[in-house]
Motif scaffolding. Structure first.
Motif, PDB file in Angstrom:
ATOM      1  N   ASP A 198       0.842  -1.197   0.000  1.00  0.00           N
ATOM      2  CA  ASP A 198       0.000   0.000   0.000  1.00  0.00           C
ATOM      3  C   ASP A 198       0.883   1.256   0.000  1.00  0.00           C
ATOM      4  OD1 ASP A 198      -2.023  -1.854   0.221  1.00  0.00           O
ATOM      5  OD2 ASP A 198      -2.416  -1.444   2.340  1.00  0.00           O
ATOM      6  N   LYS A 199       1.952   1.226   0.779  1.00  0.00           N
ATOM      7  CA  LYS A 199       2.892   2.357   0.818  1.00  0.00           C
ATOM      8  C   LYS A 199       3.587   2.512  -0.534  1.00  0.00           C
ATOM      9  CE  LYS A 199       6.708   4.238   3.594  1.00  0.00           C
ATOM     10  NZ  LYS A 199       7.739   4.409   2.560  1.00  0.00           N
ATOM     11  N   LEU A 200       3.961   1.382  -1.129  1.00  0.00           N
ATOM     12  CA  LEU A 200       4.588   1.425  -2.451  1.00  0.00           C
ATOM     13  C   LEU A 200       3.663   2.093  -3.462  1.00  0.00           C
ATOM     14  CD1 LEU A 200       7.076   0.445  -4.147  1.00  0.00           C
ATOM     15  CD2 LEU A 200       5.748  -1.617  -4.648  1.00  0.00           C
ATOM     16  N   ALA A 201       2.376   1.767  -3.384  1.00  0.00           N
ATOM     17  CA  ALA A 201       1.401   2.375  -4.290  1.00  0.00           C
ATOM     18  C   ALA A 201       1.303   3.877  -4.074  1.00  0.00           C
ATOM     19  CB  ALA A 201       0.031   1.725  -4.102  1.00  0.00           C
ATOM     20  N   SER A 202       1.552   4.323  -2.835  1.00  0.00           N
ATOM     21  CA  SER A 202       1.491   5.755  -2.524  1.00  0.00           C
ATOM     22  C   SER A 202       2.736   6.500  -2.990  1.00  0.00           C
ATOM     23  CB  SER A 202       1.307   5.961  -1.017  1.00  0.00           C
ATOM     24  OG  SER A 202       2.518   5.701  -0.309  1.00  0.00           O
ATOM     25  N   GLU A 203       3.736   5.748  -3.462  1.00  0.00           N
ATOM     26  CA  GLU A 203       4.989   6.352  -3.912  1.00  0.00           C
ATOM     27  C   GLU A 203       5.241   6.165  -5.409  1.00  0.00           C
ATOM     28  OE1 GLU A 203       7.525   5.744   0.248  1.00  0.00           O
ATOM     29  OE2 GLU A 203       7.833   4.368  -1.429  1.00  0.00           O
ATOM     30  N   SER A 251      -4.964   0.386 -12.187  1.00  0.00           N
ATOM     31  CA  SER A 251      -6.213  -0.281 -11.825  1.00  0.00           C
ATOM     32  C   SER A 251      -6.707  -1.205 -12.927  1.00  0.00           C
ATOM     33  CB  SER A 251      -7.296   0.760 -11.522  1.00  0.00           C
ATOM     34  OG  SER A 251      -7.507   1.615 -12.637  1.00  0.00           O
ATOM     35  N   ASN A 252      -6.073  -1.125 -14.103  1.00  0.00           N
ATOM     36  CA  ASN A 252      -6.453  -1.977 -15.229  1.00  0.00           C
ATOM     37  C   ASN A 252      -5.233  -2.705 -15.792  1.00  0.00           C
ATOM     38  OD1 ASN A 252      -9.325  -1.507 -15.503  1.00  0.00           O
ATOM     39  ND2 ASN A 252      -8.825   0.560 -16.211  1.00  0.00           N
ATOM     40  N   ILE A 270       2.471  -1.977  -9.907  1.00  0.00           N
ATOM     41  CA  ILE A 270       2.974  -0.705  -9.385  1.00  0.00           C
ATOM     42  C   ILE A 270       4.359  -0.484  -9.976  1.00  0.00           C
ATOM     43  CG2 ILE A 270       3.562   0.639  -7.336  1.00  0.00           C
ATOM     44  CD1 ILE A 270       1.824  -1.315  -5.699  1.00  0.00           C
ATOM     45  N   ILE A 271       4.587   0.712 -10.490  1.00  0.00           N
ATOM     46  CA  ILE A 271       5.912   1.095 -10.989  1.00  0.00           C
ATOM     47  C   ILE A 271       6.377   2.309 -10.197  1.00  0.00           C
ATOM     48  CG2 ILE A 271       7.289   1.824 -12.967  1.00  0.00           C
ATOM     49  CD1 ILE A 271       5.242   0.499 -14.786  1.00  0.00           C
ATOM     50  N   LYS A 276      -2.685   7.088  -9.423  1.00  0.00           N
ATOM     51  CA  LYS A 276      -3.458   5.989  -9.978  1.00  0.00           C
ATOM     52  C   LYS A 276      -3.615   6.182 -11.475  1.00  0.00           C
ATOM     53  CE  LYS A 276      -8.033   3.778  -9.640  1.00  0.00           C
ATOM     54  NZ  LYS A 276      -9.348   3.808  -8.962  1.00  0.00           N
ATOM     55  N   SER A 277      -3.447   5.098 -12.229  1.00  0.00           N
ATOM     56  CA  SER A 277      -3.651   5.138 -13.668  1.00  0.00           C
ATOM     57  C   SER A 277      -4.676   4.085 -14.056  1.00  0.00           C
ATOM     58  CB  SER A 277      -2.338   4.870 -14.413  1.00  0.00           C
ATOM     59  OG  SER A 277      -2.565   4.720 -15.805  1.00  0.00           O
ATOM     60  N   ASP A 278      -5.625   4.468 -14.922  1.00  0.00           N
ATOM     61  CA  ASP A 278      -6.590   3.485 -15.412  1.00  0.00           C
ATOM     62  C   ASP A 278      -6.232   2.999 -16.822  1.00  0.00           C
ATOM     63  OD1 ASP A 278      -7.255   5.697 -16.930  1.00  0.00           O
ATOM     64  OD2 ASP A 278      -9.382   5.692 -16.425  1.00  0.00           O
ATOM     65  N   PHE A 279      -4.996   3.261 -17.238  1.00  0.00           N
ATOM     66  CA  PHE A 279      -4.539   2.785 -18.544  1.00  0.00           C
ATOM     67  C   PHE A 279      -4.671   1.267 -18.621  1.00  0.00           C
ATOM     68  CE2 PHE A 279      -1.269   1.231 -21.469  1.00  0.00           C
ATOM     69  CZ  PHE A 279      -1.516   2.011 -22.595  1.00  0.00           C
ATOM     70  N   LEU A 280      -5.083   0.768 -19.786  1.00  0.00           N
ATOM     71  CA  LEU A 280      -5.286  -0.673 -19.988  1.00  0.00           C
ATOM     72  C   LEU A 280      -3.947  -1.349 -20.300  1.00  0.00           C
ATOM     73  CD1 LEU A 280      -8.522  -0.169 -22.045  1.00  0.00           C
ATOM     74  CD2 LEU A 280      -8.443  -1.469 -19.909  1.00  0.00           C
ATOM     75  N   PHE A 281      -3.144  -1.491 -19.278  1.00  0.00           N
ATOM     76  CA  PHE A 281      -1.792  -2.046 -19.393  1.00  0.00           C
ATOM     77  C   PHE A 281      -1.877  -3.563 -19.489  1.00  0.00           C
ATOM     78  CE2 PHE A 281       2.736  -1.035 -18.475  1.00  0.00           C
ATOM     79  CZ  PHE A 281       3.237  -2.314 -18.416  1.00  0.00           C
TER      80      PHE A 281
END
Length: 467
Positions: free
Chosen positions: A53-58, A63-64, A303-304, A316-321
């Protein structure tokens, strides 16, 4: 005087042009069968993942993020080669990736990178414990890997000395410690490095995580997804407690990796990736495992984190990766030219906001049902697309699934054949065939491709493997 100034400016220009741009390190960490829904930052109230969760905040979290062919070997082959499974032949588990593939580690080695692979491989044919010679390691120099095992305690691995060794304990923990030692050693060198750490959990067996993590869920009343049948409720809660225990164990190792990168003073210039090869149904819709286009099977965490390029504020990105984007994006983020012939896209400029997100859909396919997804378990050939709102799929008979994921996030109402969605279905079918044409996928029976690539299968159309 003017001449001296011009000479000075010219000298500074030449020095600046000749100065080499520092290439980023890459630490690419991926788990086996970790679905996107089983993370704290994605809204799961039960699973304990504070470090991810912390990694996602950094970093940038997607989301896709979609597994293009949601099963182990196909994902891994596309991740390394950037080629669709009908181009590399890796559409089933337990088949051999062409040793001459122009793949991930080879491309980075050509640019001066040291390379390493630790953990599960699953790209070397149907003997899951056999020695993998150097010429079949796809260019990875540092090597501590086993083709495949789901015995996570005291499991084996082959090392650079070409001898069989054992991880003495929970293998993901020991693999992480080895990765940390590699990071610390490489941080002293002038050369950049690319490390892949491939964990076996949280793939079943679910009840084999260290006791301290199992105890976290001992008294938890697990909340089930509404698409789990009532008759499977108690069984599913037990499974999820074990699954989440693996997740929490791996989450703690993410913290250790982040600490090692920071202590080695390479955080700013390191691309850190966390993802998974595919998800896990865990009785949603009464189904198990993967090879499905349903959300629990297809959506994965991604997460990148790369402070030098992306900063340290989470986004947050909703790109269809999709899976095919991994290799070109890692190359692009590293300032390396993306070779022709890859089937994905370098989306660095999309992530940084320099380029508009124009992607309408991402492909998901099952070329040949097998193993845990064989026909007797409901498996079938399918091709489908996921958009930011809909999931649409065809099988060999025609339209098969259509879900409005915005109104029906648990995919309980199949809209196929609903006249109110006729135009939407036609549009989605068009997007699907655009992708199939782009990838030269004729959508034929699995048997055709098995014969074309010379894979040997048993009576269930599965490549039989030995341990």
């Amino acid at each position: 005087m003017k001449v001296n100034i011009l000479i000075t400016l010219l000298s500074l220009f030449i020095i600046s042009c000749s100065k080499k741009v520092e290439k980023p390190n890459i630490v690419f960490v991926f788990a086996d069968q970790w679905r996107a829904q089983s993370l704290g930052y994605s809204g799961n109230p039960d699973v304990i993942t504070p470090n991810i969760d912390k990694l996602a905040s950094e970093g940038v979290y997607f989301s896709n993020a979609i597994s293009t062919a949601p099963v182990c070997t196909p994902f891994r082959s596309m991740m390394l080669t950037g080629q669709y499974v009908l181009k590399n032949g890796m559409f089933m588990n337990d088949v051999l990736l062409d040793p001459d593939s122009k793949s991930f580690a080879k491309l980075f080695s050509e640019q001066g990178y040291n390379t390493a692979y630790i953990g599960k491989w699953h790209l070397d044919g149907n003997n899951r414990s056999a020695f993998i010679p150097k010429e079949r390691r796809q260019g990875f120099e540092y090597w501590k890997a086993l083709n495949c095992s789901h015995s996570y305690n005291n499991s084996n691995y082959w090392s650079n000395d070409d001898k069989l060794h054992q991880w003495e304990g929970y293998d993901a923990e020991l693999q992480t410690k080895d990765a940390i030692a590699y990071i610390e050693e490489q941080s002293k060198n002038k050369k950049p490095f690319c490390l892949m750490l491939s964990w076996g959990p949280p793939h079943a067996p679910y009840q084999t995580a260290p006791k301290e993590f199992q105890d976290l869920y001992k008294n938890t009343d697990i909340q089930l997804r509404p698409n789990v049948p009532e008759e499977l409720a108690e069984k599913t809660k037990t499974l999820l407690k074990g699954y989440y225990a693996h997740c929490s164990a791996l989450d703690s190792y993410i913290s250790e990796l982040q600490d090692a990168i920071k202590c080695s003073n390479i955080e700013n210039n390191t691309i850190f990736v966390f993802t998974s090869d595919h998800g896990d149904m865990i009785n949603s819709h009464g189904q198990t495992k993967k090879q499905k286009i349903l959300e629990e099977s297809t959506k994965v965490p991604l997460i990148i984190k790369y402070p030098a390029l992306l900063g340290k504020k989470g986004k947050k990105s909703d790109f269809l990766f999709n899976t095919l984007d991994i290799l070109p994006t890692m190359l692009g983020m590293s300032g390396i030219n993306v070779p022709t012939g890859l089937d994905g896209e370098d989306i660095t400029d999309v992530i940084t906001g320099k380029k508009e997100d124009t992607r309408e859909a991402s492909l998901v396919s099952c070329i040949q049902p097998f193993g845990q997804g064989k026909r007797s378990k409901g498996g079938k050939e399918f091709r489908g697309v996921i958009t930011k709102r809909y999931t649409y799929a065809k099988d060999l008979s025609g339209d098969w699934l259509l879900f409005d994921n915005a109104k029906d996030p648990y995919q309980l109402n199949n809209l196929t054949g609903n006249p109110d969605f006729k135009s939407i279905t036609k549009n989605l079918e068009g997007l699907l065939y655009e992708e199939l044409n782009r990838l030269d996928d004729k959508f034929l029976k699995g048997a055709f491709y098995i014969e074309k690539w010379g894979h040997t299968v048993d009576s269930t159309e599965t490549v039989p493997y030995t341990n």
